[in-house]
Design a protein around this motif. Structure first.
Motif, PDB file in Angstrom:
ATOM      1  N   VAL A 164      62.114 -14.721  17.444  1.00 17.49           N
ATOM      2  CA  VAL A 164      63.416 -14.939  16.819  1.00 17.49           C
ATOM      3  C   VAL A 164      64.405 -15.450  17.860  1.00 17.49           C
ATOM      4  O   VAL A 164      64.184 -15.317  19.065  1.00 17.49           O
ATOM      5  N   TRP A 165      65.504 -16.025  17.366  1.00 14.53           N
ATOM      6  CA  TRP A 165      66.593 -16.474  18.209  1.00 14.53           C
ATOM      7  C   TRP A 165      67.892 -15.915  17.656  1.00 14.53           C
ATOM      8  O   TRP A 165      68.101 -15.915  16.444  1.00 14.53           O
ATOM      9  N   ARG A 195      67.716 -16.864  13.626  1.00 10.06           N
ATOM     10  CA  ARG A 195      66.657 -17.747  13.147  1.00 10.06           C
ATOM     11  C   ARG A 195      65.323 -17.178  13.597  1.00 10.06           C
ATOM     12  O   ARG A 195      65.171 -16.753  14.731  1.00 10.06           O
ATOM     13  N   LYS A 196      64.364 -17.142  12.683  1.00 11.88           N
ATOM     14  CA  LYS A 196      63.016 -16.766  13.086  1.00 11.88           C
ATOM     15  C   LYS A 196      62.191 -18.037  13.233  1.00 11.88           C
ATOM     16  O   LYS A 196      62.579 -19.093  12.736  1.00 11.88           O
ATOM     17  N   GLY A 243      61.902 -20.965  10.736  1.00 16.09           N
ATOM     18  CA  GLY A 243      62.777 -20.638   9.614  1.00 16.09           C
ATOM     19  C   GLY A 243      64.148 -21.264   9.713  1.00 16.09           C
ATOM     20  O   GLY A 243      64.489 -21.936  10.678  1.00 16.09           O
ATOM     21  N   SER A 244      64.939 -21.011   8.694  1.00 16.01           N
ATOM     22  CA  SER A 244      66.320 -21.484   8.637  1.00 16.01           C
ATOM     23  C   SER A 244      67.230 -20.549   9.421  1.00 16.01           C
ATOM     24  O   SER A 244      66.855 -19.433   9.770  1.00 16.01           O
ATOM     25  N   ARG A 245      68.451 -21.005   9.638  1.00 13.63           N
ATOM     26  CA  ARG A 245      69.468 -20.172  10.299  1.00 13.63           C
ATOM     27  C   ARG A 245      70.198 -19.351   9.248  1.00 13.63           C
ATOM     28  O   ARG A 245      70.513 -19.844   8.167  1.00 13.63           O
ATOM     29  N   TYR A 246      70.465 -18.086   9.610  1.00 12.15           N
ATOM     30  CA  TYR A 246      71.180 -17.170   8.719  1.00 12.15           C
ATOM     31  C   TYR A 246      72.183 -16.361   9.541  1.00 12.15           C
ATOM     32  O   TYR A 246      71.940 -16.080  10.711  1.00 12.15           O
ATOM     33  N   GLU A 304      74.403 -15.734  14.546  1.00 12.07           N
ATOM     34  CA  GLU A 304      73.463 -16.624  13.872  1.00 12.07           C
ATOM     35  C   GLU A 304      72.050 -16.178  14.251  1.00 12.07           C
ATOM     36  O   GLU A 304      71.772 -15.877  15.414  1.00 12.07           O
TER      37      GLU A 304
END
Length: 104
Positions: free
Chosen positions: A56-57, A23-24, A27-30, A21
């Protein structure tokens, strides 16, 4: 930052192909493909445009999200430098989780 940052790694990377997963900041999770990982960072294929320096994560299943920043971007691949490098034992656990139970 230049592509030279790709070559300035502190330790070797472990090649793998899996999905995490992503996420920036803001932002949303992708889902994101990861190609390799080291205690200091990872090479990913982000699903959205990112820029060098962006926060980012990455989320490894069963663990807290890993915070880092984009160190370089080329085409649709990016290098993530983790804020805090992992201890070798923790890094080994991350690799085992990413490879899944069938690789043990």
């Amino acid at each position: 930052m230049t592509d030279d940052s790709e070559n300035q790694r502190q330790s070797g990377r472990v090649a793998m192909r899996c999905e995490l997963e992503f996420r920036k900041h803001g932002g949303s999770r992708y889902p994101v493909d990861i190609f390799d990982i080291s205690p200091e960072g990872a090479r990913i294929s982000p699903p959205v445009r990112v820029e060098a320096g962006q926060q980012v994560w990455l989320k490894v299943p069963g663990m807290d999200a890993i915070h880092g920043r984009i160190a370089w971007m080329r085409d649709w691949q990016a290098g993530v430098e983790f804020d805090n490098p992992f201890h070798p034992a923790v890094f080994q656990l991350i690799v085992e989780r990413l490879r899944g139970p069938s690789a043990s």
